[in-house]
Design an enzyme around this catalytic site. Sequence first.
Site, PDB file in Angstrom:
ATOM      1  N   SER A 103       0.804  -1.235   0.000  1.00 30.79           N
ATOM      2  CA  SER A 103       0.000   0.000   0.000  1.00 30.79           C
ATOM      3  C   SER A 103       0.827   1.271   0.000  1.00 30.79           C
ATOM      4  CB  SER A 103      -0.941  -0.007   1.209  1.00 30.79           C
ATOM      5  OG  SER A 103      -1.864  -1.070   1.116  1.00 30.79           O
ATOM      6  N   ASP A 151     -18.005   0.666   0.191  1.00 31.73           N
ATOM      7  CA  ASP A 151     -17.031  -0.300   0.710  1.00 31.73           C
ATOM      8  C   ASP A 151     -17.707  -1.334   1.608  1.00 31.73           C
ATOM      9  OD1 ASP A 151     -14.824  -1.689   1.579  1.00 31.73           O
ATOM     10  OD2 ASP A 151     -14.142  -0.126   2.960  1.00 31.73           O
ATOM     11  N   ASP A 208     -10.866  -6.693   0.943  1.00 25.89           N
ATOM     12  CA  ASP A 208     -10.123  -5.640   1.637  1.00 25.89           C
ATOM     13  C   ASP A 208      -9.515  -6.274   2.894  1.00 25.89           C
ATOM     14  OD1 ASP A 208      -9.479  -3.326   3.352  1.00 25.89           O
ATOM     15  OD2 ASP A 208     -10.585  -2.183   1.850  1.00 25.89           O
ATOM     16  N   HIS A 237     -14.537  -0.413   5.643  1.00 21.15           N
ATOM     17  CA  HIS A 237     -14.109   0.703   6.489  1.00 21.15           C
ATOM     18  C   HIS A 237     -15.281   1.614   6.826  1.00 21.15           C
ATOM     19  CE1 HIS A 237      -9.716  -0.004   5.898  1.00 21.15           C
ATOM     20  NE2 HIS A 237     -10.141  -0.542   4.758  1.00 21.15           N
ATOM     21  N   CYS A 297      -7.596   1.809   2.508  1.00 20.51           N
ATOM     22  CA  CYS A 297      -8.762   1.089   2.006  1.00 20.51           C
ATOM     23  C   CYS A 297      -8.463   0.470   0.634  1.00 20.51           C
ATOM     24  CB  CYS A 297      -9.965   2.030   1.902  1.00 20.51           C
ATOM     25  SG  CYS A 297     -11.415   1.265   1.185  1.00 20.51           S
TER      26      CYS A 297
END
Length: 613
Positions: free
Chosen positions: A326, A350, A365, A375, A389
């Site tokens: 990430s 999400d 995720d 999230h 995320c």
Amino acid sequence: MATRVVLKDTQREQRIFGARSLVALGFVTLLLGVLLARYYGLQINDYEAYSTASERNRVQLQPLPPKRGLIYDRNGVLLADNRPSYTLSLIIERVDDLDATLASLAELVEIEESDLDKFRTRVRQRRPYDPVPLRFRLDDVEQARIAVNRHRLPGVTVEAQLQRYYPHGELFAHALGYVGRINVEEMTQIDQADYRGTFHIGKIGIERRYEDELHGTVGYQTVETNAHGRVLRVLERFDPSPGEDLILHLDYELQRVAHEKLAGRRGAVVAIDPLTGGVLALVSTPSFDSNLFVNGISSRNYNALRDSPDVPLFNRTVQGQYPPGSTVKPMIAMAGLEAGLIDPLYTVPDPGWYRLPGDRRRYRDWILRIRGTGHAPEVDLKMALAESCDVYFYDLARRLTVDGIHDYLDHYGLGRRTGIDTTAERRGVLPSTAWKRAALGQTWYPGETLSVGIGQGYMLATPLQLAVATSVLATQGEHREPRLVQWLGNEALEAPMLEPLMADGANWDAVVEGMREVVHGRRGTAKAIAKGMNYEMAGKTGTAQVIGIAQDAVYNEDEIDARHRNHGLFIAFAPLDAPTIAVAVIVENGGGSSAAYPIARAVVDAWLEREAS
């Protein structure tokens, strides 16, 4: 009748005597002619040759090796020194019986078979009357033994020479590299005249990259010797020119802190001054003692380093290629903003997973296994960066396409060598449809684009590349080649400025604000390091999978072999308003970013404290 007796024939005797005298005179004349001819040849025809040979027995031209340049850190701490060392050498032309001499020396000092092998190689490569080294770094006892037996060892010399010494051992091993004995292949590549009397050459790292500048220029002296080769007096001398000293951007204290924080783990730390491109810290662990290689490492020590599962000889900072995880999300966010595909308020639903249009597969995720959901019902850019995320970036990656990601991230230096002034740098992988077709002969699949969107799949980056990319973020588009050397002698070396990354200031601000939330936000993934921080830091956590996890499987770290656990990564820059340091950290198999961001905090703290003092 009486018999006549001839008592003497005087005339016949005179004839015989005369003939013999002529033969003797002719023979003597012939001998005198041969002698005169030989005398003429020696004194007239071959005078120059024998005169030169005679003079060579009395007068010799000896090389004077130059002093190798020293290496210092940015504050004057000595990192690479030269120390006197006594070398046992032989002048082959003055040795009566080489095998017998070697046997006698073996009784006086320790000589390994590897020493003899290298000695025999040097004998074949030498110039006439050049001393050939047999053993380096004689101790006082060994010197005394040879001195006492010198009378029965013609052609044997013990000379004091300066040899490389690294006072901080393994702390700077991967950054500096090391020197070693010149091997056969190197002998064919160097200017042998300029390396007369020099037995060492830079092998890797800065020592190799700046070999020409560090080496200097050889000098000479004409000396008169006796029949045993001992110098009686110096007739003429031309001093060598010493190599240039180097002053690095590296900071000893920063290097020490990073090394201590990584101790006992496999990993790397790279810190860069984003304003100059100077590399402030370059640490790879585990490391090794560079001094082991200067005069030829023993088989036992080399095998231990080579066979270690932790590969201490591997420079992870420039050779290690890892999925960046990430840590690439801020750059991909900038790509989306600049392409007009998102704005800071753009949101993505999400539920904890993502599906490609027309595909039933769920791309999960990381938060799903912890909370069982996403999230938030809707995630915007700040939250997507602060909480990392995946769903947000799956969606953005799909819209950007892998080629769009490739073309934009190329401006940050990913997928190509940074140009740092050291050796063995790798280029990493910044995938595209063309790359996969050329490298694997396969077409690109849409699901692979989602993996690239979170820094996984085929994407690979070195810690140095991540640090350079972080400095581009810190300066909002300025891109410099990283540099280890700050001063070469009296000449300042500036890091070349590359093509800047032009972008809207509001877009930079939006991404930087999201990175600030990573550290200082209430739900930031690195909020644990914000406690007690008297400055603001922008950062991004990253976790890189080492092994694949089936779609419906659950990652349980306790059930996975330690060397198969996730890598932990973290990039950061500080202070937020005027960054002076950009950092990239990776901890192999650390389990996640929580293993990496405390190290970055310690390095940034140490740097800002030094700046303030």
